[in-house]
Design a protein around this motif. Structure first.
Motif, short mmCIF file in Angstrom:
data_model
loop_
_atom_site.label_atom_id
_atom_site.label_comp_id
_atom_site.label_asym_id
_atom_site.label_seq_id
_atom_site.Cartn_x
_atom_site.Cartn_y
_atom_site.Cartn_z
N VAL A 11 42.45 98.68 84.65
CA VAL A 11 43.95 98.69 84.52
C VAL A 11 44.65 98.23 85.90
CG1 VAL A 11 45.86 100.34 84.07
CG2 VAL A 11 43.93 100.62 82.62
N GLY A 12 44.26 98.73 87.03
CA GLY A 12 44.73 98.47 88.26
C GLY A 12 44.68 96.95 88.30
N TRP A 13 43.58 96.37 88.14
CA TRP A 13 43.49 94.79 88.35
C TRP A 13 44.74 94.13 87.54
CZ3 TRP A 13 41.82 92.91 92.27
CH2 TRP A 13 40.60 93.52 93.28
N ILE A 14 44.81 94.57 86.15
CA ILE A 14 45.65 93.99 85.27
C ILE A 14 47.12 94.12 85.78
CG2 ILE A 14 46.66 94.11 83.10
CD1 ILE A 14 44.05 94.79 81.94
N VAL A 15 47.32 95.33 86.33
CA VAL A 15 48.57 95.38 87.13
C VAL A 15 49.07 94.51 88.45
CG1 VAL A 15 50.25 97.16 88.24
CG2 VAL A 15 48.84 98.08 86.13
N ILE A 16 47.63 94.49 89.03
CA ILE A 16 47.93 93.71 90.27
C ILE A 16 48.22 92.05 89.93
CG2 ILE A 16 46.70 92.67 92.13
CD1 ILE A 16 45.56 95.63 92.46
N LEU A 17 47.53 91.68 88.98
CA LEU A 17 47.75 90.25 88.22
C LEU A 17 48.73 90.11 87.67
CD1 LEU A 17 46.06 87.89 87.79
CD2 LEU A 17 45.23 88.64 85.64
N ILE A 21 51.54 87.23 88.97
CA ILE A 21 52.03 86.23 88.07
C ILE A 21 53.55 86.34 88.38
CG2 ILE A 21 52.29 85.59 85.82
CD1 ILE A 21 49.32 86.27 85.68
N ILE A 22 54.34 87.65 88.25
CA ILE A 22 55.58 87.49 88.21
C ILE A 22 56.14 86.91 89.58
CG2 ILE A 22 57.57 89.13 88.51
CD1 ILE A 22 55.84 91.02 86.59
N ILE A 23 55.60 87.14 90.73
CA ILE A 23 56.16 86.71 92.10
C ILE A 23 55.95 85.29 92.18
CG2 ILE A 23 55.65 86.72 94.57
CD1 ILE A 23 55.02 89.64 94.32
N LEU A 24 55.01 84.65 91.56
CA LEU A 24 54.55 83.24 91.47
C LEU A 24 55.48 82.54 90.62
CD1 LEU A 24 50.73 83.18 91.70
CD2 LEU A 24 52.34 82.44 93.37
N ALA A 25 55.99 83.27 89.54
CA ALA A 25 56.99 82.57 88.68
C ALA A 25 58.25 82.45 89.19
CB ALA A 25 57.07 83.43 87.33
N LEU A 26 58.66 83.36 90.16
CA LEU A 26 59.79 83.18 90.72
C LEU A 26 59.91 82.28 91.92
CD1 LEU A 26 60.69 87.03 91.29
CD2 LEU A 26 61.70 85.48 89.78
N ILE A 27 58.62 81.71 92.29
CA ILE A 27 58.48 80.58 93.43
C ILE A 27 58.22 79.31 92.93
CG2 ILE A 27 57.18 80.16 95.41
CD1 ILE A 27 56.66 83.33 95.88
N LEU A 28 57.29 79.24 92.07
CA LEU A 28 56.88 77.89 91.67
C LEU A 28 57.51 77.17 90.59
CD1 LEU A 28 52.87 78.93 91.72
CD2 LEU A 28 54.15 77.69 93.28
#
Length: 53
Positions: A11-17, A21-28
């Motif tokens: 669950v922790g890895w899913i939340v981090i991932l 992805i959300i941060i990258l979606a804002l940048i890329l």
């Protein structure tokens, strides 16, 4: 008293991932996500073909 459930590290890895992805979606740009989708599909296809044998 309540006992906390242990959900494990998955669950922790899913939340981090999801956060990454959300941060990258804002940048890329949008074109990158089509490339990432194609690469993920190729990777999954190869993995499925190797797991069947």
């Amino acid at each position: 008293m309540r006992r906390r459930r242990r959900r494990g590290p998955a669950v922790g890895w899913i939340v981090i991932l999801a956060g990454v992805i959300i941060i990258l979606a804002l940048i890329l740009p949008a074109g990158f996500w089509w490339f990432a989708l194609a690469a993920a599909l190729i990777f999954c296809g190869v993995w499925l073909l190797r797991s069947c044998n």
